[in-house]
Design an enzyme around this catalytic site. Structure first.
Site, PDB file in Angstrom:
ATOM      1  N   GLU A   1       0.826  -1.197   0.000  1.00 54.95           N
ATOM      2  CA  GLU A   1       0.000   0.000   0.000  1.00 54.95           C
ATOM      3  C   GLU A   1       0.864   1.253   0.000  1.00 54.95           C
ATOM      4  O   GLU A   1       0.566   2.242  -0.657  1.00 54.95           O
ATOM      5  CB  GLU A   1      -0.919  -0.014   1.216  1.00 54.95           C
ATOM      6  CG  GLU A   1      -2.126   0.846   0.952  1.00 54.95           C
ATOM      7  CD  GLU A   1      -3.069   0.904   2.109  1.00 54.95           C
ATOM      8  OE1 GLU A   1      -2.869   0.165   3.081  1.00 54.95           O
ATOM      9  OE2 GLU A   1      -3.984   1.713   2.031  1.00 54.95           O
TER      10      GLU A   1
ATOM     11  N   ASP B   1     -12.166  -7.611   3.194  1.00 55.56           N
ATOM     12  CA  ASP B   1     -12.807  -8.907   3.439  1.00 55.56           C
ATOM     13  C   ASP B   1     -13.947  -8.670   4.407  1.00 55.56           C
ATOM     14  O   ASP B   1     -14.112  -7.581   4.936  1.00 55.56           O
ATOM     15  CB  ASP B   1     -11.779  -9.878   4.044  1.00 55.56           C
ATOM     16  CG  ASP B   1     -11.183  -9.346   5.347  1.00 55.56           C
ATOM     17  OD1 ASP B   1     -11.770  -9.612   6.407  1.00 55.56           O
ATOM     18  OD2 ASP B   1     -10.166  -8.629   5.305  1.00 55.56           O
TER      19      ASP B   1
HETATM   20  N1  SAH Z   1      -1.296 -11.397   4.552  1.00 59.43           N
HETATM   21  C1  SAH Z   1      -0.749 -10.214   5.129  1.00 59.43           C
HETATM   22  C2  SAH Z   1      -1.221 -10.104   6.527  1.00 59.43           C
HETATM   23  C3  SAH Z   1      -2.120  -8.992   6.646  1.00 59.43           C
HETATM   24  S1  SAH Z   1      -2.696  -8.917   8.271  1.00 59.43           S
HETATM   25  C4  SAH Z   1       0.739 -10.248   5.139  1.00 59.43           C
HETATM   26  O1  SAH Z   1       1.285 -11.324   5.062  1.00 59.43           O
HETATM   27  O2  SAH Z   1       1.349  -9.185   5.266  1.00 59.43           O
HETATM   28  C5  SAH Z   1      -4.046  -7.976   7.968  1.00 59.43           C
HETATM   29  C6  SAH Z   1      -3.848  -6.507   7.951  1.00 59.43           C
HETATM   30  O3  SAH Z   1      -5.023  -5.953   7.422  1.00 59.43           O
HETATM   31  C7  SAH Z   1      -3.694  -5.968   9.353  1.00 59.43           C
HETATM   32  O4  SAH Z   1      -2.793  -4.899   9.309  1.00 59.43           O
HETATM   33  C8  SAH Z   1      -5.109  -5.528   9.740  1.00 59.43           C
HETATM   34  O5  SAH Z   1      -5.101  -4.249  10.286  1.00 59.43           O
HETATM   35  C9  SAH Z   1      -5.920  -5.532   8.447  1.00 59.43           C
HETATM   36  N2  SAH Z   1      -7.067  -6.438   8.357  1.00 59.43           N
HETATM   37  C10 SAH Z   1      -7.730  -6.705   7.201  1.00 59.43           C
HETATM   38  N3  SAH Z   1      -8.720  -7.581   7.394  1.00 59.43           N
HETATM   39  C11 SAH Z   1      -8.723  -7.892   8.710  1.00 59.43           C
HETATM   40  C12 SAH Z   1      -9.500  -8.790   9.513  1.00 59.43           C
HETATM   41  N4  SAH Z   1     -10.478  -9.541   8.985  1.00 59.43           N
HETATM   42  N5  SAH Z   1      -9.213  -8.892  10.830  1.00 59.43           N
HETATM   43  C13 SAH Z   1      -8.197  -8.159  11.350  1.00 59.43           C
HETATM   44  N6  SAH Z   1      -7.423  -7.315  10.632  1.00 59.43           N
HETATM   45  C14 SAH Z   1      -7.665  -7.169   9.332  1.00 59.43           C
END
Ligand code: SAH
Length: 249
Positions: free
Chosen positions: A13, A215
């Site tokens: 991002e 999501d």
């Molecule tokens: N796959 C990613 C992990 C992202 S963790 C990687 O490997 O880097 C998810 C990030 O998006 C976190 O920073 C959180 O703030 C946000 N996020 C998006 N969907 C979320 C959900 N369902 N629950 C908690 N955080 C979520």
């Protein structure tokens, strides 16, 4: 003199924002890389928060103590909790709460001990600017029909309200339902915002945050995150930040 921090949890991002910065200087503090430079004529400090509340609080504290930022903006992804928060929509936070804070029976559930409250409000003026910028970008319809179709998205909407944070990636319908029942006002769930809001509250620095719904925090929440961030969320945040900075003059 304003010096705006732009913070995000995901590298993909920030890439879109970093690419637009003129002559950025890089500094490493506490293992984090801070880029100081100019974006659309404004002095900015851009950094990855890292994931989770402690990591984000540390990053925010360094931004305030070492880089003397005067305003803080967070852009990122979140899981939609309220039915109206659909994938591709943007949520502008008016307040944050830690959904995993519970020092009961000593303090009411969600209350942060010694503060006397659970909800940390974002700055009204900066939040209004961010909301206006988000609305104007989404109304323009940034994405073509095939991208919308690929992610099963409709024309995106902007929402404003409560966002909740906790050290859990919410990826089951059961957990999502239990959060919705416990916190019916919550529009979305993520992992950093409430921590940054608390740090900014402590320092008296204006904070605003936007999250693109990636999501629905349900059993399908692990679905192609990276594709979504590069094709949808990073384009939104770069365009919304540009709009906000241009409107600031
Ligand atoms: N796959 C990613 C992990 C992202 S963790 C990687 O490997 O880097 C998810 C990030 O998006 C976190 O920073 C959180 O703030 C946000 N996020 C998006 N969907 C979320 C959900 N369902 N629950 C908690 N955080 C979520």
């Amino acid at each position: 003199m304003t010096r705006l921090a732009i913070v995000s949890a995901m590298r993909e991002e920030l890439a879109a924002v970093l690419a637009l910065m003129a002559d950025a200087q890089q500094y490493t503090v506490a293992g984090r890389e801070f880029a100081v430079g100019e974006l659309h004529g404004h002095e900015v400090v851009v950094v990855l928060s890292r994931i989770g509340k402690v990591a984000a609080a540390t990053t925010a504290t360094v931004l305030l103590e070492r880089f003397g930022v005067s305003h803080m903006l967070f852009t990122g992804l979140a899981g939609g909790l309220a039915t109206q928060a659909r994938v591709g929509d943007v949520v502008v936070a008016t307040e944050f709460l830690q959904h995993d804070m519970d020092a009961s029976p000593l303090f009411p559930t969600y209350e942060v001990p010694l503060y006397g409250f659970s909800n940390f409000k974002t700055d009204a003026a900066l939040t209004a600017e961010l909301e206006l910028a988000a609305q104007s970008v989404l109304q323009r319809g940034l994405l073509d029909a095939s991208t919308l179709h690929a992610f099963g998205m409709q024309q995106a909407q902007t929402h404003r309200g409560l966002v909740v944070s906790g050290d859990r990636f919410v990826a089951s319908s059961a957990e999502s339902r239990s959060l919705q029942n416990a916190l019916p006002q919550a529009l979305a769930v993520e992992m950093e915002g409430a921590a940054v809001a608390q740090v900014c509250h402590d320092y008296g620095v204006p904070f605003a945050a936007m999250r693109t719904i990636s999501d629905r925090a349900d059993d399908a929440a692990h679905a192609d995150f990276l594709k979504f961030v590069t094709q949808v969320a990073s384009r939104y945040s770069a365009a919304i930040l540009a709009q906000l900075l241009r409107a600031r003059g």
